[in-house]
Design a protein around this motif. Structure first.
Motif, PDB file in Angstrom:
ATOM      1  N   LEU A   1      94.567 -32.289  15.400  1.00 47.39           N
ATOM      2  CA  LEU A   1      94.802 -31.768  14.059  1.00 47.39           C
ATOM      3  C   LEU A   1      95.886 -30.703  14.095  1.00 47.39           C
ATOM      4  O   LEU A   1      96.151 -30.107  15.129  1.00 47.39           O
ATOM      5  N   VAL A   2      96.454 -30.447  12.936  1.00 48.01           N
ATOM      6  CA  VAL A   2      97.378 -29.338  12.784  1.00 48.01           C
ATOM      7  C   VAL A   2      96.528 -28.072  12.609  1.00 48.01           C
ATOM      8  O   VAL A   2      95.537 -28.084  11.879  1.00 48.01           O
ATOM      9  N   GLU A   3      96.916 -27.004  13.290  1.00 45.72           N
ATOM     10  CA  GLU A   3      96.121 -25.770  13.236  1.00 45.72           C
ATOM     11  C   GLU A   3      95.944 -25.242  11.815  1.00 45.72           C
ATOM     12  O   GLU A   3      94.886 -24.741  11.462  1.00 45.72           O
ATOM     13  N   SER A   4      96.983 -25.359  11.005  1.00 47.68           N
ATOM     14  CA  SER A   4      96.897 -24.814   9.645  1.00 47.68           C
ATOM     15  C   SER A   4      95.830 -25.530   8.827  1.00 47.68           C
ATOM     16  O   SER A   4      95.133 -24.909   8.022  1.00 47.68           O
ATOM     17  N   ALA A   5      95.676 -26.827   9.015  1.00 47.92           N
ATOM     18  CA  ALA A   5      94.644 -27.576   8.286  1.00 47.92           C
ATOM     19  C   ALA A   5      93.261 -27.116   8.722  1.00 47.92           C
ATOM     20  O   ALA A   5      92.387 -26.850   7.888  1.00 47.92           O
ATOM     21  N   LEU A   6      93.073 -27.019  10.043  1.00 49.49           N
ATOM     22  CA  LEU A   6      91.772 -26.569  10.546  1.00 49.49           C
ATOM     23  C   LEU A   6      91.487 -25.146  10.099  1.00 49.49           C
ATOM     24  O   LEU A   6      90.352 -24.829   9.738  1.00 49.49           O
ATOM     25  N   ARG A   7      92.495 -24.283  10.058  1.00 52.15           N
ATOM     26  CA  ARG A   7      92.310 -22.897   9.605  1.00 52.15           C
ATOM     27  C   ARG A   7      91.827 -22.883   8.148  1.00 52.15           C
ATOM     28  O   ARG A   7      90.929 -22.120   7.791  1.00 52.15           O
ATOM     29  N   ARG A   8      92.425 -23.735   7.304  1.00 50.22           N
ATOM     30  CA  ARG A   8      91.994 -23.822   5.891  1.00 50.22           C
ATOM     31  C   ARG A   8      90.538 -24.258   5.797  1.00 50.22           C
ATOM     32  O   ARG A   8      89.759 -23.704   5.019  1.00 50.22           O
ATOM     33  N   TRP A   9      90.162 -25.251   6.604  1.00 46.21           N
ATOM     34  CA  TRP A   9      88.785 -25.736   6.578  1.00 46.21           C
ATOM     35  C   TRP A   9      87.812 -24.659   7.043  1.00 46.21           C
ATOM     36  O   TRP A   9      86.732 -24.501   6.472  1.00 46.21           O
ATOM     37  N   VAL A  10      88.193 -23.915   8.078  1.00 50.99           N
ATOM     38  CA  VAL A  10      87.332 -22.844   8.587  1.00 50.99           C
ATOM     39  C   VAL A  10      87.153 -21.776   7.513  1.00 50.99           C
ATOM     40  O   VAL A  10      86.029 -21.331   7.239  1.00 50.99           O
ATOM     41  N   ASN A  11      88.253 -21.362   6.889  1.00 52.56           N
ATOM     42  CA  ASN A  11      88.172 -20.342   5.835  1.00 52.56           C
ATOM     43  C   ASN A  11      87.333 -20.837   4.663  1.00 52.56           C
ATOM     44  O   ASN A  11      86.532 -20.083   4.097  1.00 52.56           O
ATOM     45  N   GLN A  12      87.508 -22.098   4.296  1.00 52.35           N
ATOM     46  CA  GLN A  12      86.736 -22.654   3.181  1.00 52.35           C
ATOM     47  C   GLN A  12      85.249 -22.705   3.521  1.00 52.35           C
ATOM     48  O   GLN A  12      84.409 -22.335   2.703  1.00 52.35           O
ATOM     49  N   LEU A  13      84.927 -23.145   4.731  1.00 54.39           N
ATOM     50  CA  LEU A  13      83.515 -23.216   5.128  1.00 54.39           C
ATOM     51  C   LEU A  13      82.890 -21.831   5.164  1.00 54.39           C
ATOM     52  O   LEU A  13      81.751 -21.645   4.722  1.00 54.39           O
ATOM     53  N   GLN A  14      83.632 -20.832   5.645  1.00 56.17           N
ATOM     54  CA  GLN A  14      83.113 -19.463   5.659  1.00 56.17           C
ATOM     55  C   GLN A  14      82.820 -18.982   4.248  1.00 56.17           C
ATOM     56  O   GLN A  14      81.773 -18.384   3.992  1.00 56.17           O
ATOM     57  N   SER A  15      83.731 -19.242   3.325  1.00 57.14           N
ATOM     58  CA  SER A  15      83.517 -18.776   1.954  1.00 57.14           C
ATOM     59  C   SER A  15      82.380 -19.539   1.282  1.00 57.14           C
ATOM     60  O   SER A  15      81.602 -18.963   0.524  1.00 57.14           O
ATOM     61  N   GLU A  16      82.251 -20.841   1.565  1.00 52.72           N
ATOM     62  CA  GLU A  16      81.145 -21.607   0.990  1.00 52.72           C
ATOM     63  C   GLU A  16      79.813 -21.123   1.529  1.00 52.72           C
ATOM     64  O   GLU A  16      78.839 -21.036   0.790  1.00 52.72           O
ATOM     65  N   ARG A  17      79.765 -20.827   2.804  1.00 55.63           N
ATOM     66  CA  ARG A  17      78.523 -20.295   3.387  1.00 55.63           C
ATOM     67  C   ARG A  17      78.186 -18.937   2.798  1.00 55.63           C
ATOM     68  O   ARG A  17      77.025 -18.560   2.731  1.00 55.63           O
ATOM     69  N   GLY A  18      79.207 -18.226   2.358  1.00 56.86           N
ATOM     70  CA  GLY A  18      78.995 -16.935   1.716  1.00 56.86           C
ATOM     71  C   GLY A  18      78.575 -17.061   0.261  1.00 56.86           C
ATOM     72  O   GLY A  18      78.285 -16.078  -0.395  1.00 56.86           O
ATOM     73  N   GLY A  19      78.570 -18.280  -0.267  1.00 56.68           N
ATOM     74  CA  GLY A  19      78.117 -18.507  -1.635  1.00 56.68           C
ATOM     75  C   GLY A  19      79.222 -18.719  -2.641  1.00 56.68           C
ATOM     76  O   GLY A  19      78.941 -18.931  -3.817  1.00 56.68           O
ATOM     77  N   ALA A  20      80.472 -18.679  -2.219  1.00 55.20           N
ATOM     78  CA  ALA A  20      81.589 -18.866  -3.154  1.00 55.20           C
ATOM     79  C   ALA A  20      81.775 -20.345  -3.469  1.00 55.20           C
ATOM     80  O   ALA A  20      81.680 -21.190  -2.583  1.00 55.20           O
ATOM     81  N   THR A  21      82.020 -20.649  -4.726  1.00 54.40           N
ATOM     82  CA  THR A  21      82.291 -22.023  -5.125  1.00 54.40           C
ATOM     83  C   THR A  21      83.768 -22.307  -4.903  1.00 54.40           C
ATOM     84  O   THR A  21      84.624 -21.594  -5.414  1.00 54.40           O
ATOM     85  N   PRO A  22      84.079 -23.350  -4.124  1.00 52.29           N
ATOM     86  CA  PRO A  22      85.481 -23.629  -3.811  1.00 52.29           C
ATOM     87  C   PRO A  22      86.209 -24.261  -4.988  1.00 52.29           C
ATOM     88  O   PRO A  22      85.594 -24.896  -5.847  1.00 52.29           O
ATOM     89  N   THR A  23      87.528 -24.097  -5.007  1.00 51.25           N
ATOM     90  CA  THR A  23      88.338 -24.722  -6.051  1.00 51.25           C
ATOM     91  C   THR A  23      88.719 -26.145  -5.652  1.00 51.25           C
ATOM     92  O   THR A  23      88.996 -26.974  -6.512  1.00 51.25           O
ATOM     93  N   SER A  24      88.730 -26.432  -4.358  1.00 49.64           N
ATOM     94  CA  SER A  24      89.029 -27.781  -3.894  1.00 49.64           C
ATOM     95  C   SER A  24      87.725 -28.508  -3.586  1.00 49.64           C
ATOM     96  O   SER A  24      86.643 -28.016  -3.889  1.00 49.64           O
ATOM     97  N   LYS A  25      87.826 -29.670  -2.987  1.00 51.24           N
ATOM     98  CA  LYS A  25      86.646 -30.471  -2.636  1.00 51.24           C
ATOM     99  C   LYS A  25      85.749 -29.689  -1.690  1.00 51.24           C
ATOM    100  O   LYS A  25      86.185 -29.179  -0.671  1.00 51.24           O
ATOM    101  N   ALA A  26      84.475 -29.579  -2.050  1.00 50.75           N
ATOM    102  CA  ALA A  26      83.520 -28.780  -1.280  1.00 50.75           C
ATOM    103  C   ALA A  26      83.204 -29.435   0.063  1.00 50.75           C
ATOM    104  O   ALA A  26      83.238 -30.652   0.204  1.00 50.75           O
ATOM    105  N   LEU A  27      82.863 -28.607   1.044  1.00 49.54           N
ATOM    106  CA  LEU A  27      82.506 -29.095   2.367  1.00 49.54           C
ATOM    107  C   LEU A  27      80.999 -29.155   2.568  1.00 49.54           C
ATOM    108  O   LEU A  27      80.491 -30.097   3.152  1.00 49.54           O
ATOM    109  N   THR A  28      80.272 -28.151   2.094  1.00 51.98           N
ATOM    110  CA  THR A  28      78.829 -28.136   2.317  1.00 51.98           C
ATOM    111  C   THR A  28      78.129 -28.976   1.256  1.00 51.98           C
ATOM    112  O   THR A  28      78.580 -29.061   0.112  1.00 51.98           O
TER     113      THR A  28
END
Length: 91
Positions: free
Chosen positions: A36-63
């Motif tokens: 994978l490209v690091e930037s894509a994985l970094r986005r996914w990691v940041n998104q998963l962290q925010s979703e686990r924190g309870g934030a609703t994502p603006t893009s397609k959800a992971l959890t």
């Protein structure tokens, strides 16, 4: 020749981000091992962290919980539009 853009399922993204967050892999290590490209994985990691924190994502959800929330919000929006149309039709 142009390279075909790859798409990944939310489950794959969640598992890839989980390697970094839960299993202690570095971002570089995980990206290299998953090709994978690091930037894509970094986005996914940041998104998963925010979703686990309870934030609703603006893009397609992971959890799964956030996916369900997005589905329900979309359904509410559709029903409100239908209600508005019916209200205008009866007026």
């Amino acid at each position: 020749m142009s390279r075909q853009r790859r798409t990944f399922t939310p489950e794959f993204k969640r598992e890839a981000a989980g390697l970094v967050l839960d299993q202690g892999y570095s971002l570089t290590e995980a990206a290299r091992s998953l090709d994978l490209v690091e930037s894509a994985l970094r986005r996914w990691v940041n998104q998963l962290q925010s979703e686990r924190g309870g934030a609703t994502p603006t893009s397609k959800a992971l959890t799964p919980e956030q996916q369900k929330i997005q589905e329900l919000e979309a359904r509410i929006n559709r029903l409100e539009r239908e209600k508005s149309i019916l209200k205008k039709a009866t007026a």
